[in-house]
Scaffold this motif. Structure first.
Motif: not given
Length: 435
Positions: A109-110, A315, A319
Protein backbone atom coordinates in the motif's frame (compact mmCIF):
# COMPACT_ATOMS: atom_id res chain seq x y z
CA UNK A 1 -18.39 33.47 5.31
CA UNK A 2 -18.92 33.82 1.56
CA UNK A 3 -16.94 32.63 -1.47
CA UNK A 4 -14.80 35.74 -1.63
CA UNK A 5 -13.62 35.40 1.97
CA UNK A 6 -12.59 31.77 1.48
CA UNK A 7 -10.88 32.57 -1.84
CA UNK A 8 -8.75 35.25 -0.21
CA UNK A 9 -7.79 33.07 2.76
CA UNK A 10 -6.95 30.11 0.54
CA UNK A 11 -4.82 32.18 -1.85
CA UNK A 12 -2.90 33.57 1.12
CA UNK A 13 -2.32 30.24 2.87
CA UNK A 14 -2.57 27.33 0.41
CA UNK A 15 -0.26 26.43 -2.51
CA UNK A 16 -2.73 24.74 -4.85
CA UNK A 17 -1.73 21.73 -7.00
CA UNK A 18 -1.17 21.87 -10.74
CA UNK A 19 -1.74 25.62 -10.56
CA UNK A 20 0.19 28.72 -11.53
CA UNK A 21 -0.85 30.67 -8.45
CA UNK A 22 -0.71 34.02 -10.28
CA UNK A 23 -3.47 32.74 -12.58
CA UNK A 24 -5.86 32.87 -9.63
CA UNK A 25 -5.98 36.63 -10.14
CA UNK A 26 -8.08 35.99 -13.26
CA UNK A 27 -9.30 32.45 -12.62
CA UNK A 28 -10.76 32.57 -9.10
CA UNK A 29 -10.87 29.57 -6.81
CA UNK A 30 -14.25 27.92 -6.21
CA UNK A 31 -14.72 27.37 -2.46
CA UNK A 32 -16.93 24.35 -1.75
CA UNK A 33 -19.06 24.30 1.40
CA UNK A 34 -20.71 20.90 1.01
CA UNK A 35 -21.42 18.17 -1.52
CA UNK A 36 -24.06 15.53 -2.15
CA UNK A 37 -24.37 12.99 -4.94
CA UNK A 38 -22.94 14.48 -8.14
CA UNK A 39 -23.33 18.07 -6.89
CA UNK A 40 -20.83 20.47 -5.29
CA UNK A 41 -22.28 23.50 -3.43
CA UNK A 42 -20.33 26.72 -2.80
CA UNK A 43 -20.77 29.27 0.00
CA UNK A 44 -22.88 31.62 -2.14
CA UNK A 45 -25.58 29.08 -2.96
CA UNK A 46 -24.32 27.99 -6.39
CA UNK A 47 -24.00 24.35 -7.32
CA UNK A 48 -21.84 22.50 -9.87
CA UNK A 49 -22.24 19.05 -11.38
CA UNK A 50 -19.00 17.20 -10.67
CA UNK A 51 -18.55 15.82 -14.20
CA UNK A 52 -14.92 14.80 -13.59
CA UNK A 53 -15.48 13.01 -10.27
CA UNK A 54 -13.17 15.45 -8.47
CA UNK A 55 -10.08 14.40 -10.44
CA UNK A 56 -11.47 10.96 -11.31
CA UNK A 57 -11.78 9.64 -7.75
CA UNK A 58 -15.45 9.85 -6.75
CA UNK A 59 -17.39 6.78 -7.87
CA UNK A 60 -20.61 6.70 -5.84
CA UNK A 61 -21.32 10.33 -5.14
CA UNK A 62 -20.33 12.77 -2.44
CA UNK A 63 -21.62 11.96 1.02
CA UNK A 64 -22.46 8.37 0.14
CA UNK A 65 -24.47 6.98 3.09
CA UNK A 66 -22.94 3.49 3.00
CA UNK A 67 -19.34 4.70 2.89
CA UNK A 68 -20.13 7.25 5.59
CA UNK A 69 -21.58 4.52 7.83
CA UNK A 70 -18.56 2.26 7.31
CA UNK A 71 -16.17 5.04 8.28
CA UNK A 72 -18.18 5.94 11.39
CA UNK A 73 -18.09 2.31 12.46
CA UNK A 74 -14.35 2.06 11.85
CA UNK A 75 -13.70 5.27 13.80
CA UNK A 76 -15.08 3.54 16.87
CA UNK A 77 -12.64 0.64 16.47
CA UNK A 78 -9.30 1.71 14.98
CA UNK A 79 -8.25 4.76 13.02
CA UNK A 80 -4.64 3.75 12.26
CA UNK A 81 -1.78 1.55 13.36
CA UNK A 82 1.63 1.13 11.78
CA UNK A 83 1.75 -1.76 9.31
CA UNK A 84 5.38 -2.65 10.03
CA UNK A 85 5.12 -5.49 12.53
CA UNK A 86 1.34 -5.06 12.93
CA UNK A 87 -1.77 -5.74 10.88
CA UNK A 88 -5.52 -5.12 11.15
CA UNK A 89 -8.87 -6.36 9.88
CA UNK A 90 -9.58 -3.85 7.08
CA UNK A 91 -6.17 -4.20 5.41
CA UNK A 92 -6.33 -8.00 5.46
CA UNK A 93 -9.86 -8.13 4.06
CA UNK A 94 -9.13 -5.52 1.40
CA UNK A 95 -5.97 -7.32 0.31
CA UNK A 96 -7.87 -10.58 -0.01
CA UNK A 97 -10.61 -8.97 -2.11
CA UNK A 98 -8.12 -7.18 -4.38
CA UNK A 99 -6.31 -10.47 -4.86
CA UNK A 100 -9.50 -12.16 -6.04
CA UNK A 101 -10.37 -9.25 -8.36
CA UNK A 102 -6.93 -8.93 -9.97
CA UNK A 103 -5.57 -12.48 -9.87
CA UNK A 104 -2.47 -11.04 -8.18
CA UNK A 105 -1.45 -11.07 -4.54
CA UNK A 106 0.36 -9.52 -1.58
CA UNK A 107 -0.98 -5.99 -1.85
CA UNK A 108 1.57 -3.32 -0.98
CA UNK A 109 0.00 0.00 0.00
CA UNK A 110 0.82 3.62 -0.68
CA UNK A 111 -1.07 6.89 -0.44
CA UNK A 112 -1.67 7.95 -4.05
CA UNK A 113 -1.16 7.03 -7.68
CA UNK A 114 2.37 8.37 -7.99
CA UNK A 115 3.50 6.41 -4.94
CA UNK A 116 1.99 3.25 -6.48
CA UNK A 117 4.03 3.86 -9.62
CA UNK A 118 7.17 4.35 -7.54
CA UNK A 119 6.49 1.09 -5.70
CA UNK A 120 5.98 -0.91 -8.89
CA UNK A 121 9.11 0.52 -10.56
CA UNK A 122 11.24 -0.18 -7.49
CA UNK A 123 9.84 -3.70 -7.11
CA UNK A 124 10.59 -4.53 -10.74
CA UNK A 125 14.12 -3.11 -10.55
CA UNK A 126 14.79 -4.90 -7.26
CA UNK A 127 13.36 -8.19 -8.56
CA UNK A 128 15.90 -8.31 -11.39
CA UNK A 129 18.67 -7.40 -8.96
CA UNK A 130 17.61 -10.18 -6.58
CA UNK A 131 17.51 -12.71 -9.43
CA UNK A 132 21.02 -11.93 -10.65
CA UNK A 133 20.19 -9.60 -13.56
CA UNK A 134 20.99 -6.11 -12.25
CA UNK A 135 21.57 -4.86 -15.81
CA UNK A 136 17.79 -4.96 -16.34
CA UNK A 137 17.25 -1.52 -14.86
CA UNK A 138 15.60 0.55 -17.61
CA UNK A 139 11.94 1.23 -18.27
CA UNK A 140 9.73 1.65 -21.33
CA UNK A 141 6.48 3.60 -21.49
CA UNK A 142 4.21 4.99 -24.20
CA UNK A 143 4.34 8.34 -25.93
CA UNK A 144 2.21 10.90 -24.07
CA UNK A 145 1.98 8.62 -21.04
CA UNK A 146 1.33 9.94 -17.53
CA UNK A 147 2.20 7.96 -14.40
CA UNK A 148 2.58 10.60 -11.70
CA UNK A 149 4.83 13.47 -10.71
CA UNK A 150 7.23 12.12 -8.10
CA UNK A 151 10.74 11.65 -9.44
CA UNK A 152 10.50 7.98 -10.36
CA UNK A 153 6.99 8.26 -11.77
CA UNK A 154 7.94 11.36 -13.72
CA UNK A 155 10.83 9.45 -15.29
CA UNK A 156 8.33 7.23 -17.15
CA UNK A 157 5.88 10.07 -17.83
CA UNK A 158 5.94 11.71 -21.25
CA UNK A 159 4.11 15.00 -20.72
CA UNK A 160 6.53 17.86 -21.31
CA UNK A 161 4.60 20.36 -19.18
CA UNK A 162 5.23 18.26 -16.09
CA UNK A 163 8.57 16.72 -17.01
CA UNK A 164 10.87 19.18 -18.76
CA UNK A 165 11.63 21.41 -15.76
CA UNK A 166 12.80 18.44 -13.71
CA UNK A 167 14.66 16.61 -16.48
CA UNK A 168 18.06 16.84 -14.70
CA UNK A 169 16.60 14.91 -11.74
CA UNK A 170 15.14 12.06 -13.76
CA UNK A 171 16.29 8.67 -15.00
CA UNK A 172 16.07 8.24 -18.74
CA UNK A 173 13.34 6.01 -20.11
CA UNK A 174 12.26 5.05 -23.62
CA UNK A 175 8.87 5.84 -25.13
CA UNK A 176 7.13 3.70 -27.71
CA UNK A 177 4.42 4.81 -30.17
CA UNK A 178 1.04 5.26 -28.50
CA UNK A 179 -1.78 3.06 -29.86
CA UNK A 180 -4.14 6.08 -29.54
CA UNK A 181 -6.53 5.39 -32.44
CA UNK A 182 -6.72 9.10 -33.32
CA UNK A 183 -3.22 8.66 -34.77
CA UNK A 184 -4.21 5.90 -37.20
CA UNK A 185 -3.79 6.41 -40.93
CA UNK A 186 -6.87 7.06 -43.03
CA UNK A 187 -8.62 3.74 -43.60
CA UNK A 188 -6.65 2.02 -40.83
CA UNK A 189 -8.81 0.53 -38.06
CA UNK A 190 -8.13 1.04 -34.36
CA UNK A 191 -7.11 -2.61 -34.09
CA UNK A 192 -4.79 -2.45 -37.09
CA UNK A 193 -3.12 0.64 -35.72
CA UNK A 194 -2.75 -0.96 -32.27
CA UNK A 195 -1.06 -3.96 -33.84
CA UNK A 196 1.26 -1.69 -35.83
CA UNK A 197 2.30 0.03 -32.60
CA UNK A 198 2.88 -3.39 -31.02
CA UNK A 199 5.22 -4.23 -33.90
CA UNK A 200 7.26 -1.14 -33.03
CA UNK A 201 7.45 -2.31 -29.42
CA UNK A 202 8.60 -5.73 -30.63
CA UNK A 203 11.29 -4.10 -32.75
CA UNK A 204 12.67 -2.26 -29.73
CA UNK A 205 12.49 -5.09 -27.21
CA UNK A 206 14.19 -7.60 -29.49
CA UNK A 207 17.38 -5.54 -29.36
CA UNK A 208 17.19 -4.11 -25.83
CA UNK A 209 15.34 -6.59 -23.61
CA UNK A 210 18.55 -7.46 -21.78
CA UNK A 211 18.50 -4.00 -20.16
CA UNK A 212 14.73 -3.49 -19.78
CA UNK A 213 13.12 -4.16 -16.41
CA UNK A 214 9.51 -3.33 -17.32
CA UNK A 215 7.03 -1.82 -19.71
CA UNK A 216 4.55 0.44 -17.92
CA UNK A 217 1.32 1.56 -19.56
CA UNK A 218 -2.18 2.87 -18.88
CA UNK A 219 -4.52 0.17 -20.20
CA UNK A 220 -7.07 1.24 -22.85
CA UNK A 221 -7.13 4.97 -21.99
CA UNK A 222 -4.21 7.38 -21.56
CA UNK A 223 -5.73 10.07 -19.38
CA UNK A 224 -3.40 13.06 -19.52
CA UNK A 225 -2.84 12.44 -23.23
CA UNK A 226 -6.34 13.80 -23.75
CA UNK A 227 -8.26 10.61 -22.99
CA UNK A 228 -6.40 8.75 -25.74
CA UNK A 229 -8.29 5.48 -26.27
CA UNK A 230 -6.94 2.35 -27.91
CA UNK A 231 -7.86 -1.18 -28.91
CA UNK A 232 -7.28 -4.00 -26.38
CA UNK A 233 -5.30 -5.90 -29.03
CA UNK A 234 -2.32 -3.77 -28.02
CA UNK A 235 -2.49 -5.05 -24.45
CA UNK A 236 -2.68 -8.65 -25.62
CA UNK A 237 0.39 -8.18 -27.81
CA UNK A 238 2.28 -6.27 -25.11
CA UNK A 239 1.69 -9.15 -22.68
CA UNK A 240 2.97 -11.67 -25.24
CA UNK A 241 6.05 -9.58 -25.99
CA UNK A 242 6.87 -9.08 -22.31
CA UNK A 243 6.63 -12.84 -21.83
CA UNK A 244 8.82 -13.51 -24.88
CA UNK A 245 11.56 -11.09 -23.83
CA UNK A 246 11.41 -11.55 -20.01
CA UNK A 247 10.23 -7.99 -19.33
CA UNK A 248 7.72 -7.11 -16.61
CA UNK A 249 4.38 -5.61 -17.60
CA UNK A 250 3.15 -2.92 -15.19
CA UNK A 251 -0.51 -1.97 -15.63
CA UNK A 252 -1.19 1.53 -14.35
CA UNK A 253 -4.91 1.16 -13.60
CA UNK A 254 -4.87 4.15 -11.26
CA UNK A 255 -7.35 6.16 -13.34
CA UNK A 256 -8.95 3.38 -15.40
CA UNK A 257 -9.58 0.76 -12.73
CA UNK A 258 -12.69 0.12 -10.64
CA UNK A 259 -15.16 0.07 -13.49
CA UNK A 260 -14.09 3.22 -15.27
CA UNK A 261 -13.51 1.47 -18.63
CA UNK A 262 -16.56 -0.80 -18.31
CA UNK A 263 -14.90 -3.78 -16.62
CA UNK A 264 -13.57 -3.79 -13.08
CA UNK A 265 -10.05 -3.45 -14.49
CA UNK A 266 -9.18 -2.46 -18.03
CA UNK A 267 -6.77 -5.38 -18.56
CA UNK A 268 -9.73 -7.76 -18.39
CA UNK A 269 -10.87 -6.56 -21.83
CA UNK A 270 -7.70 -8.03 -23.34
CA UNK A 271 -7.86 -11.20 -21.26
CA UNK A 272 -4.42 -10.59 -19.76
CA UNK A 273 -2.85 -10.43 -16.31
CA UNK A 274 0.02 -7.99 -15.74
CA UNK A 275 3.02 -8.66 -13.52
CA UNK A 276 2.14 -5.60 -11.45
CA UNK A 277 -1.10 -3.66 -11.17
CA UNK A 278 -1.21 -0.15 -9.69
CA UNK A 279 -4.56 1.03 -8.31
CA UNK A 280 -5.68 4.22 -6.57
CA UNK A 281 -8.16 7.08 -7.26
CA UNK A 282 -11.54 5.31 -7.13
CA UNK A 283 -10.38 2.65 -4.67
CA UNK A 284 -11.92 4.50 -1.69
CA UNK A 285 -14.82 6.01 -3.62
CA UNK A 286 -13.10 9.39 -3.47
CA UNK A 287 -13.01 9.56 0.32
CA UNK A 288 -9.44 9.01 1.50
CA UNK A 289 -5.98 8.75 -0.09
CA UNK A 290 -4.95 5.17 -0.74
CA UNK A 291 -3.13 3.20 -3.42
CA UNK A 292 -1.99 -0.38 -3.81
CA UNK A 293 0.34 -2.46 -5.95
CA UNK A 294 -0.31 -6.17 -6.39
CA UNK A 295 2.09 -8.57 -8.08
CA UNK A 296 2.76 -12.22 -8.87
CA UNK A 297 3.94 -14.90 -6.47
CA UNK A 298 7.11 -15.17 -8.59
CA UNK A 299 7.99 -11.55 -7.86
CA UNK A 300 7.06 -11.88 -4.18
CA UNK A 301 9.22 -14.98 -3.70
CA UNK A 302 12.29 -13.19 -5.10
CA UNK A 303 12.19 -10.91 -2.02
CA UNK A 304 11.48 -13.66 0.54
CA UNK A 305 14.87 -14.26 2.14
CA UNK A 306 16.87 -14.19 5.37
CA UNK A 307 18.74 -11.12 4.11
CA UNK A 308 17.10 -7.81 5.03
CA UNK A 309 18.59 -6.10 1.97
CA UNK A 310 16.77 -8.51 -0.33
CA UNK A 311 13.45 -7.43 1.21
CA UNK A 312 11.33 -4.56 -0.11
CA UNK A 313 11.99 -1.81 2.44
CA UNK A 314 9.79 0.90 0.92
CA UNK A 315 7.42 2.44 3.47
CA UNK A 316 5.48 5.46 4.62
CA UNK A 317 3.84 6.22 7.95
CA UNK A 318 0.23 5.77 6.85
CA UNK A 319 0.69 2.58 4.80
CA UNK A 320 -2.54 0.56 4.81
CA UNK A 321 -4.43 3.12 6.90
CA UNK A 322 -7.41 1.40 8.54
CA UNK A 323 -9.93 4.14 7.71
CA UNK A 324 -8.90 4.27 4.06
CA UNK A 325 -9.04 0.47 3.78
CA UNK A 326 -12.50 0.44 5.34
CA UNK A 327 -13.70 3.04 2.81
CA UNK A 328 -12.29 0.84 0.05
CA UNK A 329 -14.13 -2.21 1.42
CA UNK A 330 -17.38 -0.23 1.46
CA UNK A 331 -16.72 0.86 -2.12
CA UNK A 332 -16.17 -2.71 -3.28
CA UNK A 333 -19.33 -3.80 -1.46
CA UNK A 334 -21.37 -1.26 -3.45
CA UNK A 335 -19.98 -2.68 -6.70
CA UNK A 336 -21.18 -6.12 -5.72
CA UNK A 337 -24.48 -5.30 -4.03
CA UNK A 338 -25.70 -2.88 -6.70
CA UNK A 339 -24.35 -4.74 -9.76
CA UNK A 340 -22.60 -1.52 -10.75
CA UNK A 341 -20.81 -2.73 -13.88
CA UNK A 342 -24.07 -3.86 -15.41
CA UNK A 343 -25.94 -0.72 -14.32
CA UNK A 344 -23.21 1.45 -15.83
CA UNK A 345 -23.91 -0.02 -19.27
CA UNK A 346 -27.30 1.64 -19.15
CA UNK A 347 -25.76 4.95 -18.09
CA UNK A 348 -23.20 4.60 -20.87
CA UNK A 349 -25.90 4.16 -23.52
CA UNK A 350 -27.89 7.15 -22.25
CA UNK A 351 -24.82 9.39 -22.20
CA UNK A 352 -23.84 8.33 -25.71
CA UNK A 353 -27.31 9.22 -26.96
CA UNK A 354 -27.33 12.55 -25.11
CA UNK A 355 -23.99 13.57 -26.68
CA UNK A 356 -25.01 12.86 -30.27
CA UNK A 357 -25.82 16.54 -31.03
CA UNK A 358 -22.07 17.20 -30.69
CA UNK A 359 -21.61 15.47 -34.06
CA UNK A 360 -23.09 18.57 -35.71
CA UNK A 361 -20.63 20.88 -33.98
CA UNK A 362 -16.93 21.70 -34.59
CA UNK A 363 -15.64 18.62 -32.80
CA UNK A 364 -13.63 15.56 -33.79
CA UNK A 365 -13.14 12.09 -32.36
CA UNK A 366 -16.21 11.90 -30.15
CA UNK A 367 -15.28 8.75 -28.23
CA UNK A 368 -16.28 6.56 -25.31
CA UNK A 369 -14.82 3.73 -23.27
CA UNK A 370 -16.98 2.60 -20.37
CA UNK A 371 -17.69 5.60 -18.14
CA UNK A 372 -15.22 7.88 -19.93
CA UNK A 373 -16.24 10.20 -22.76
CA UNK A 374 -14.20 12.75 -24.70
CA UNK A 375 -14.18 14.91 -27.82
CA UNK A 376 -11.63 17.22 -29.40
CA UNK A 377 -12.60 20.77 -30.32
CA UNK A 378 -11.56 21.76 -33.85
CA UNK A 379 -9.66 25.04 -34.24
CA UNK A 380 -9.83 25.74 -30.50
CA UNK A 381 -8.17 29.03 -29.47
CA UNK A 382 -5.02 28.97 -27.37
CA UNK A 383 -6.92 29.96 -24.22
CA UNK A 384 -9.67 27.41 -24.83
CA UNK A 385 -9.11 25.34 -21.64
CA UNK A 386 -9.48 28.36 -19.35
CA UNK A 387 -12.39 29.89 -21.26
CA UNK A 388 -14.28 26.61 -21.41
CA UNK A 389 -13.66 25.87 -17.72
CA UNK A 390 -14.92 29.30 -16.65
CA UNK A 391 -17.96 29.18 -18.90
CA UNK A 392 -18.75 25.66 -17.66
CA UNK A 393 -18.73 26.92 -14.07
CA UNK A 394 -21.14 29.68 -15.10
CA UNK A 395 -23.41 26.93 -16.45
CA UNK A 396 -23.14 24.86 -13.26
CA UNK A 397 -20.58 22.33 -14.48
CA UNK A 398 -17.18 21.22 -13.25
CA UNK A 399 -15.32 20.36 -16.48
CA UNK A 400 -11.57 20.79 -16.94
CA UNK A 401 -10.44 20.38 -20.59
CA UNK A 402 -7.04 18.88 -21.36
CA UNK A 403 -5.81 21.12 -24.15
CA UNK A 404 -8.56 21.08 -26.78
CA UNK A 405 -10.06 17.87 -25.36
CA UNK A 406 -13.24 18.04 -23.31
CA UNK A 407 -13.90 14.91 -21.30
CA UNK A 408 -16.45 13.50 -18.86
CA UNK A 409 -15.79 11.03 -16.03
CA UNK A 410 -18.90 11.45 -13.84
CA UNK A 411 -19.69 9.52 -10.67
CA UNK A 412 -21.56 6.27 -11.29
CA UNK A 413 -24.64 7.56 -9.43
CA UNK A 414 -25.45 10.17 -12.07
CA UNK A 415 -29.16 9.99 -12.93
CA UNK A 416 -30.82 10.01 -16.36
CA UNK A 417 -31.99 13.60 -15.83
CA UNK A 418 -28.51 14.68 -14.74
CA UNK A 419 -27.00 13.01 -17.82
CA UNK A 420 -29.38 14.92 -20.07
CA UNK A 421 -28.68 18.18 -18.25
CA UNK A 422 -24.91 17.64 -18.39
CA UNK A 423 -24.99 17.08 -22.16
CA UNK A 424 -27.30 20.03 -22.78
CA UNK A 425 -25.21 22.45 -20.72
CA UNK A 426 -21.96 21.22 -22.30
CA UNK A 427 -23.32 21.96 -25.76
CA UNK A 428 -24.41 25.41 -24.60
CA UNK A 429 -20.95 26.09 -23.16
CA UNK A 430 -19.25 24.99 -26.38
CA UNK A 431 -21.47 27.25 -28.47
CA UNK A 432 -20.72 30.20 -26.20
CA UNK A 433 -16.94 29.65 -26.19
CA UNK A 434 -16.57 28.91 -29.89
CA UNK A 435 -18.94 31.68 -30.94
Amino acid sequence: MNNESWRNRSSAAVWHPCTQMKSLENLPLVPIARAEGVWLHDFDGNRYLDAVSSWWVNLFGHGNPRINAALRDQLNKLEHVMLAGFTHEPVVELSEKLGVLTGLGHAFYGSDGASATEIALKMSFHYWRNTGKPQKSCFVSLNNSYHGETVGALSVTDVALFKDTYAPLLRQSVQMPSPDWRLAEEGESAEEYALRCAEALDGYLVGHHGEIAALILEPLVQGAAGMAMYHPAYLKQARALCDRYAVHLIADEIAVGFGRTGTMFACEQAGIRPDFICVSKGITGGYLPLSAVLTTDTVYQAFYDDSVTRGFLHSHSYTGNALACRAALATLAIFEEDDILNANRGRQAKMNAALQPLCDMPVAHLRNTGMIWAFDVVDAPADFPHRFYQEALAHGLLLRPIGNTVYFMPPYVISDDEIAWLACQTIAVLRKVMG
